[in-house]
Write an enzyme that holds these catalytic residues in place. Structure first.
Site, PDB file in Angstrom:
ATOM      1  CB  SER A 235      -0.924   0.015   1.227  1.00 22.31           C
ATOM      2  OG  SER A 235      -1.913  -0.974   1.112  1.00 22.31           O
ATOM      3  CG  ASP A 299      -1.839   1.770   7.650  1.00 24.36           C
ATOM      4  OD1 ASP A 299      -0.752   1.221   7.881  1.00 24.36           O
ATOM      5  OD2 ASP A 299      -2.786   1.182   7.105  1.00 24.36           O
ATOM      6  CB  THR A 301      -3.536   4.277   2.110  1.00 23.00           C
ATOM      7  OG1 THR A 301      -3.220   2.955   1.619  1.00 23.00           O
ATOM      8  CG2 THR A 301      -4.351   5.004   1.049  1.00 23.00           C
TER       9      THR A 301
END
EC number: 3.1.3.1
Length: 668
Positions: A235, A299, A301
């Site tokens: 990601s 995180d 993203t």
């Protein structure tokens, strides 16, 4: 714009032989097949005027000293001559051309594994399995190329050796959209969307009578998700491609990974949010930025919207980057989880013990809220920070159906030894965030990234019900967002893009009669036979029992008799029952207690799905959960500029299309 770009690159490829990417699983350096490295590498694409760093490295292996006498030149390519070779104006010293001085000579060393055999020897304790490398390097920071076209960059090193890179700079586009919302269904694939539609939409004799909101977008395409140096992306570098227009490597955010020891000095590339903050008055001026996620706001993203680091795991420093970093984005709206990185109370992991809630309020005037009520009751226009969980927010299925699973200690976002029982839904965060952005930037416009993170986070442990429920939450949010935009008369000014950062190999191959499945005997061979016979395929793959009688877009019941026969190609050894896990997220595999290896070996969890079918693992034994897959992911778009997303695109094109729609380029 994208098709023109593709043709340009094809022309260059025919004229100049490209350096092939290194083949194989282990590499000395990402996108650097020779001992001389240039970052950004060959075939990188730039937005005119976007700022970026350049790093040059020269390597020497096995104790040798690298030659620090190297040079870097650049020339603007002008066309193709009769021999089909690119013409240039003149190769010029890089510092002279860009008017940027390099940082001076640098040096360090690192090690790598040449192949899988060496790697696994190293994991089992063989200190001689790795290959040492010594490095001579330098960098140029905050470079800009404002003239569109093709550039040839040449590194000369080691007495005549050369590394060449062709860079393409896209032209500035006239602004089409005032606002952009980028919805990311993390890990979402076409197969998952199909399964989500199957369990939530009304159908008669195989014909759907209702459709997902995603189904109703007019412009659709596919996104290729490869990373800079691997088939399968994570990601971080996929979201980084969406926010920069540049490829990167696993775990990296907003940088081209170099080999230096610190994860924070790698060559940076400018982000959409940074470009929007310094957009010219001619193109509409400084715009607003919103970040919404159901994961931790640090995180991969969400961090890709504002962070620059080689390592997505540096979450405490990433929180600091968000508000105190160089050229910090300082988003107007930040909503999600990740509270433990904001404080140093019980369970806190903040950088240097700093109370970042206090920092956000005092240094930048944020309103800070910690639960659903606080979010709903906020009616102001100040910047908004909402953190609703110490880690990732709980998934839709547990927040709405299996609420007993929320009663966990230490999940409160501010270090209280309590449970986070009052978390908002994704649509509530998105709509509130849009209200704040609209109040602050109605005239200038704004960009919001909104992520349904736990589609991916549930697909990893093979918890398909929870993953699909979060996919349906994303779809519901899209519908409510479109309705809000229409009420606010913003729909004609707003580009909406819905995509995923990568896929999983999930698919549905039939349906399961769980009553028959659960009635199988105890004899292992006979039980396995009956369980397999409970799966219907082709003409026996009858419709599942899920219904949505209340029309909210979600199944009314999840523990139904007829379920989906679903699975994934990349998974650890586990058991499968094809039924919802009532007591929380699946744990498909656990560490083997008596392994002789120095590394962990995972085996099927003996305490989960004990009556399920045994499924042999298809991954390395150190993988406890499923992994990402190669497949293209869908992209849906509506509003001004949405036509740019038709067709098949590289993931870097998402950035260039959004930048074009918002008019973010800067030319001479």
């Amino acid at each position: 714009m994208v098709k023109v770009l593709a043709l340009t690159l094809c022309t260059i490829g025919a004229a100049i032989s490209a350096v092939s990417a290194q083949q194989g699983q282990f590499k000395r350096m990402s996108a650097c097949p020779d001992l001389g490295c240039v970052f950004p590498p060959d075939r990188a694409n730039f937005l005119a005027g976007a700022k970026f760093d350049v790093r040059v490295e020269v390597h020497a292996e096995n104790g040798e000293t690298p030659n620090a006498d190297f040079s870097l030149t650049i020339e603007k390519l002008r066309g193709v001559d009769r021999d089909n070779k690119r013409r240039g104006s003149k190769a010029i010293d890089f510092s002279k051309y860009t008017k940027v001085k390099n940082t001076g000579p640098e040096g360090w060393n690192f090690t790598y594994y040449k192949d899988a055999a060496a790697y696994w020897k190293g994991q089992d304790g063989d200190e001689k399995a790795s290959t040492p490398v010594n490095v001579a390097a330098t960098a140029w920071r905050q470079v800009q190329l404002k003239e569109a076209g093709d550039y040839k960059v040449v590194l000369k090193y080691n007495n005549g050796k050369k590394t060449e890179a062709i860079w393409h700079v896209n032209p500035v586009q006239k602004r089409k959209a005032k606002n952009v919302i980028l919805f990311i269904g993390d890990g979402m694939t076409t197969a998952m969307i199909t399964a989500g539609r199957l369990i939530s939409q009304r159908r008669v004799h195989g014909l759907y009578q209702t459709h997902l909101h995603m189904d109703q977008f007019k412009n659709m395409g596919h996104i290729m998700t490869h990373s800079l140096d691997s088939l399968i992306t994570d990601s971080a570098n996929s979201a980084s491609a969406y926010n920069t227009g540049h490829k990167s490597s696993s775990g990296a955010l907003g940088v081209y990974p170099d080999s230096s020891k610190t994860p924070f000095d790698d060559p940076k590339v400018e982000l959409i949010a940074q470009l929007l903050r310094r957009r010219s008055k001619k193109q509409g001026g400084r715009g607003g930025v919103g970040i919404v996620t159901t994961a931790e706001v640090q995180d991969a993203t969400p961090a890709a919207v504002y962070a620059h680091t080689r390592s997505r795991d540096e979450k405490a420093t990433i929180v600091n980057q968000m508000i105190r970093g160089k050229d910090a984005v300082v988003a107007d709206v930040i909503l999600g989880g990740g509270g433990k990185y904001f404080h140093s109370k019980s369970g806190g992991k903040s950088l240097n013990g700093t109370d970042y809630y206090d920092v956000y309020q005092k240094e930048h005037g944020y309103k800070v809220v910690f639960d659903r009520d606080g979010l709903k009751n906020y009616k102001g226009s100040d910047k908004l920070l909402g953190i609703f969980h110490s880690g990732n927010m709980d998934v839709w299925l547990d927040r709405h159906v299996y609420k007993q699973n929320l009663a966990k200690s230490n999940t409160h976002p501010y270090g209280e030894k309590q449970s986070a029982l009052n978390q908002p839904d994704l649509n509530e965060m998105v709509i509130k965030g849009l209200e704040v952005l609209d109040k602050r930037y109605r005239k200038e416009g704004w960009f919001m990234m909104a992520e349904a993170a736990s589609i991916d986070k549930m697909m990893h442990p093979l918890d398909y019900d929870r993953g699909l429920a979060d996919l349906l939450e994303l779809d519901s949010t899209i519908g409510k967002t479109k309705a809000w935009l229409k009420r606010m008369k913003l729909d004609k000014d707003t580009l909406i893009v819905v995509t995923a950062d990568h896929g999983h190999s999930f698919d549905v191959y039939g349906s399961v009669d769980t009553q028959f499945f659960n009635s199988a005997g105890d004899d292992s061979d006979a039980a396995d036979l009956e369980k397999r016979n409970s799966i219907g395929t082709y003409e026996n793959s009858g419709w599942p029992s899920y219904e949505d009688k209340d029309g909210d877009g979600f199944p009314d019941k999840w523990d139904v008799r007829f379920t989906l026969a679903a699975g994934t190609a990349g998974a650890p050894t586990h058991h499968e029952s094809f039924q919802v896990h009532v007591n929380g997220t699946r744990v498909p595999a656990v560490i083997k207690s008596n392994s002789h290896h120095h590394y962990p070996v995972y085996v099927a969890n003996p305490n989960e799905d004990k009556n399920g079918m045994a499924k042999s693992g298809t991954l390395g034994v150190t993988e406890p959960v499923g992994v990402h897959s190669l497949q293209d992911v869908p992209v849906f778009a509506s509003g001004p500029g949405s036509e740019l997303f038709r067709g098949v695109h590289d993931n870097t094109a998402v950035f260039h299309n959004i930048a074009a729609a918002l008019g973010l380029g800067e030319e001479n």
